[in-house]
Design an enzyme around this catalytic site. Structure first.
Site, mmCIF file in Angstrom:
data_model
loop_
_atom_site.group_PDB
_atom_site.id
_atom_site.type_symbol
_atom_site.label_atom_id
_atom_site.label_comp_id
_atom_site.label_asym_id
_atom_site.label_seq_id
_atom_site.Cartn_x
_atom_site.Cartn_y
_atom_site.Cartn_z
ATOM 1 C CB CYS A 34 -0.988 -0.015 1.165
ATOM 2 S SG CYS A 34 -0.280 0.188 2.813
ATOM 3 C CG ASN A 37 4.383 -1.630 5.243
ATOM 4 O OD1 ASN A 37 5.455 -1.940 5.728
ATOM 5 N ND2 ASN A 37 3.432 -2.518 5.086
ATOM 6 C CB CYS A 88 -3.723 1.657 6.900
ATOM 7 S SG CYS A 88 -3.596 3.125 7.919
ATOM 8 N NE ARG A 89 -4.568 1.334 1.469
ATOM 9 C CZ ARG A 89 -4.441 1.971 0.318
ATOM 10 N NH1 ARG A 89 -5.353 1.817 -0.626
ATOM 11 N NH2 ARG A 89 -3.403 2.742 0.087
ATOM 12 C CB SER A 90 0.315 -3.440 2.888
ATOM 13 O OG SER A 90 1.062 -2.453 3.538
ATOM 14 C CG ASP A 92 -4.967 4.804 2.969
ATOM 15 O OD1 ASP A 92 -5.045 4.384 4.139
ATOM 16 O OD2 ASP A 92 -3.920 5.278 2.483
#
Length: 155
Positions: free
Chosen positions: A8, A11, A13-15, A123
């Protein structure tokens, strides 16, 4: 060993959320000796930092470990080190391809292209909706694991 990298922007939140969820799925199916997972960001904003408190809270809510996760930046070396590189949105995919250049990678995929959604993972750093992100990450991880089991582990 099949190696998967979630990517993401920062690095945090999402990933890392996807890394934790996928790691748990791998553990639950006893595939740790066959599949390895990591995450990275296309920016250098959060190198060495823990995942966002919203990500940590959501992972804890679903008993998903975030142990050992720290932000790192995507590198050209990752193109050769990972079998599947999964970008959370179209911008991440462009950034991955721009970085890899001549080292382009066959298995760079937009995460939700593996599902019926065919869209970007929002995000939560900007939306604040960590539950929506978790739900999409869970579905995407399930689809990715099925793909890997079909394409890689059934051989």
């Amino acid at each position: 060993m099949i190696r998967v990298l979630f990517v993401c922007l920062g690095n945090i939140c999402r990933s890392p959320m996807a890394e934790g969820v996928f790691r748990k799925m791998i553990h639950d199916e006893r595939l740790e000796n066959l599949i390895e997972v990591d995450s990275a960001g296309t920016s250098d904003w959060h190198i060495g930092k823990s995942p966002h408190k919203g990500t940590l809270s959501k992972l804890a809510e679903f008993k998903v470990s975030a142990d050992g996760m720290v932000g790192r930046q995507l590198t050209v070396k990752d193109a050769g080190d990972f079998d599947y590189i999964i970008g959370m949105d179209a911008e991440n995919i462009r950034n991955i391809h721009n970085l890899f250049g001549d080292h382009d990678h066959q298995r760079v995929l937009r995460f939700l292209d593996l599902t019926s959604h065919q869209k970007d993972v929002p995000d939560p750093y900007f939306t604040g909706d960590f539950q929506e992100t978790y739900d999409l990450v869970l579905e995407g991880c399930q689809s990715l694991l099925e793909l890997i089991k079909k394409e890689e582990l059934s051989k």
